[in-house]
Design an enzyme around this catalytic site. Structure first.
Site, mmCIF file in Angstrom:
data_model
loop_
_atom_site.group_PDB
_atom_site.id
_atom_site.type_symbol
_atom_site.label_atom_id
_atom_site.label_comp_id
_atom_site.label_asym_id
_atom_site.label_seq_id
_atom_site.Cartn_x
_atom_site.Cartn_y
_atom_site.Cartn_z
ATOM 1 C CG HIS A 67 -6.698 55.311 33.740
ATOM 2 N ND1 HIS A 67 -5.384 54.744 34.326
ATOM 3 C CD2 HIS A 67 -6.229 56.095 33.221
ATOM 4 C CE1 HIS A 67 -4.932 55.915 33.840
ATOM 5 N NE2 HIS A 67 -5.251 56.804 33.269
ATOM 6 N NE ARG A 117 0.668 52.395 35.387
ATOM 7 C CZ ARG A 117 1.863 53.175 35.523
ATOM 8 N NH1 ARG A 117 2.323 52.140 36.846
ATOM 9 N NH2 ARG A 117 2.315 54.156 35.518
ATOM 10 N NE ARG A 173 -2.252 54.985 38.524
ATOM 11 C CZ ARG A 173 -1.563 55.333 38.111
ATOM 12 N NH1 ARG A 173 -1.364 56.027 36.901
ATOM 13 N NH2 ARG A 173 -0.109 55.282 37.901
ATOM 14 C CE LYS A 208 1.262 51.598 31.263
ATOM 15 N NZ LYS A 208 0.765 52.766 30.262
#
Length: 309
Positions: free
Chosen positions: A259, A162, A262, A187
């Site tokens: 993103h 991220r 990713r 996260k």
């Protein structure tokens, strides 16, 4: 003595004790909750004229919260997802209020009954190999910033990290051994170790030697030696896209963000729905085994993946 239905002491307990000590939430989550109540208190003050220091729990009843949520969508232009995040923070606060002030249990129950709104889930876009290679080749290798941008984009591509993980990445988190790995904390404080391709390892070794002690342990510092911001990474990606357009015009028709990079490949580190997938560009001995792609992301319709040339 301050009345028990005044909201100020409950908010203080919510942030100082409940979120930090009891739930031990991450700083990013706490900042999101702070922003929610900053918006809510400002909204109520503008609507009623009551200053935040004088607000009572009854002033934040369910109809007020619903009007606030409508305000977020209609006037601030927030998406349904953002609206639900704000509602989650408010509901978390009223769970605490229900325990601290039983007299306000009725108000808390009605706020907790407000449902989250369903949202449309869009497929995440993809980049072809040609587009990805064009992006990686776009930064100018003759400049310090270009070499940094190339190393950063290659790390994003390889690791599936991220943006928040890359901009805070320390050089000590990259282990150059027989196989090179990068250790990431994502996260929910979930840690993972991701193997890096030989090409990535060589680029990072050269970049780390060049950076030296300029920015302490930061892997990808700004020109001032500070951590890059999310906007900074988005800017350098957009700059790479502009430089890559002459050689790869198809990039102009795609909304590209860190993103999207990713989710370029359905790695196990990126998607729990992807199975047994390998991709090691730059390594002539590596190949992707024939398999049926199983991923929640939107990729070209390929049932088998051929050997990397």
């Amino acid at each position: 003595m301050m009345p028990s239905d005044v909201i100020a002491p409950h908010l203080q307990a919510f942030f100082a004790h409940y979120l930090c000590q009891q739930k031990r939430l991450s700083p990013h989550t706490i900042v999101s909750c702070r922003d929610t109540f900053r918006l809510l208190l400002t909204f109520v003050r503008d609507q009623t004229g009551i200053e935040p220091s004088a607000l009572r729990i009854a002033d934040l009843d369910a109809p007020t919260v619903l009007r606030f949520l409508d305000y977020l969508e209609e006037q601030r232009g927030n998406a349904v997802r953002s609206r639900n995040i704000r509602l989650a923070a408010i509901r978390s606060f009223f769970r605490l209020v229900a325990l601290r002030d039983p007299d306000s249990l009725g108000i808390a129950t009605r706020v907790l009954a407000i449902p989250s709104k369903r949202e449309d889930k869009k497929l995440i876009g993809y980049l072809t190999r040609r587009e990805m290679q064009a992006l990686l080749a776009a930064p100018d290798p003759a400049t310090w910033g270009g070499r940094r941008d190339h190393a950063l984009l290659l790390t994003l591509y390889n690791s599936g990290a991220r943006v928040s993980e890359v901009i805070t990445l320390k050089r000590t988190q990259v282990r150059f051994e027989t196989s090179t790995f990068v250790h990431l904390t994502g996260k929910g404080r979930k840690e993972r170790t991701v193997p890096l391709w030989p090409d990535t390892a060589q680029v990072l070794k050269a970049w780390f030697r060049e950076v030296g002690d300029y920015a302490g342990e930061l892997a990808f510092p700004s020109a001032r030696g500070r951590p890059l911001s999310r906007d900074g990474v988005d800017y350098l990606l957009k700059h790479a896209i502009r430089r890559a357009l002459p050689t790869c015009p198809s990039l102009a028709s795609k909304p590209i963000s860190p993103h999207v990079m990713r989710h370029y490949l359905p790695f196990l580190t990126m998607s729990s729905n992807a199975k047994n997938f390998t991709d090691i560009p730059g390594n002539s001995r590596a190949c992707r085994p024939s398999l049926l792609l199983r991923s929640r992301h939107s990729f070209p319709r390929l049932e088998t993946v051929e050997k990397v040339q």
